[in-house]
Design an enzyme around this catalytic site. Structure first.
Site, PDB file in Angstrom:
ATOM      1  N   ASP A  84       0.922   0.999  -9.086  1.00  0.00           N
ATOM      2  CA  ASP A  84       0.715   2.442  -8.941  1.00  0.00           C
ATOM      3  C   ASP A  84       1.769   3.105  -8.049  1.00  0.00           C
ATOM      4  O   ASP A  84       1.743   4.302  -7.844  1.00  0.00           O
ATOM      5  CB  ASP A  84      -0.695   2.740  -8.422  1.00  0.00           C
ATOM      6  CG  ASP A  84      -0.941   2.186  -7.031  1.00  0.00           C
ATOM      7  OD1 ASP A  84      -0.205   1.263  -6.624  1.00  0.00           O
ATOM      8  OD2 ASP A  84      -1.866   2.661  -6.357  1.00  0.00           O
ATOM      9  N   GLU A  85       2.705   2.314  -7.534  1.00  0.00           N
ATOM     10  CA  GLU A  85       3.803   2.875  -6.744  1.00  0.00           C
ATOM     11  C   GLU A  85       5.087   2.855  -7.568  1.00  0.00           C
ATOM     12  O   GLU A  85       5.221   2.104  -8.517  1.00  0.00           O
ATOM     13  CB  GLU A  85       3.988   2.067  -5.457  1.00  0.00           C
ATOM     14  CG  GLU A  85       2.783   2.161  -4.549  1.00  0.00           C
ATOM     15  CD  GLU A  85       2.992   1.425  -3.249  1.00  0.00           C
ATOM     16  OE1 GLU A  85       4.113   1.457  -2.731  1.00  0.00           O
ATOM     17  OE2 GLU A  85       2.026   0.829  -2.766  1.00  0.00           O
TER      18      GLU A  85
END
Length: 104
Positions: A84-85
């Site tokens: 998710d980064e």
């Protein structure tokens, strides 16, 4: 890769069986193939960036090298943190071969 039929978690090989660490479900392996499992751990600070001449064919961009000041570098993206980064951008100077990274 095999998933537990009860809780849908990843199952791990153990002594000829597949075992779920979450719910404890055990399945006897149906095949005679040998499962390969890495027993070594990797230090999080170790990141293989590029090996040998793998920079051949990479795209180039205008980026100032912090080592020699040259303005042309190869670039590529690598997912180092959780999904998710954002990915990390790597650069490699076409002149001095210095490698550096950039974060968002």
């Amino acid at each position: 890769m095999e998933f537990c039929p009860k809780c849908k978690s990843l199952m791990y090989p153990k002594e000829g069986e597949m075992s779920c660490k979450k719910c404890g479900y055990v399945k006897i392996s149906e095949t005679d193939k040998t499962e390969l499992v890495s027993k070594t751990s990797r230090d999080n600070s170790d990141v293989t960036v590029l090996e040998e001449d793998t920079d051949i064919g990479l795209p180039t961009t205008n980026a100032r090298c912090p080592e020699c000041g040259h303005n042309l570098a190869y670039w590529w993206l690598r997912q180092l943190r959780s999904a998710d980064e954002s990915e990390t951008r790597f650069f490699k100077c076409t002149k001095c071969q210095k490698t550096w990274r950039e974060y968002d």
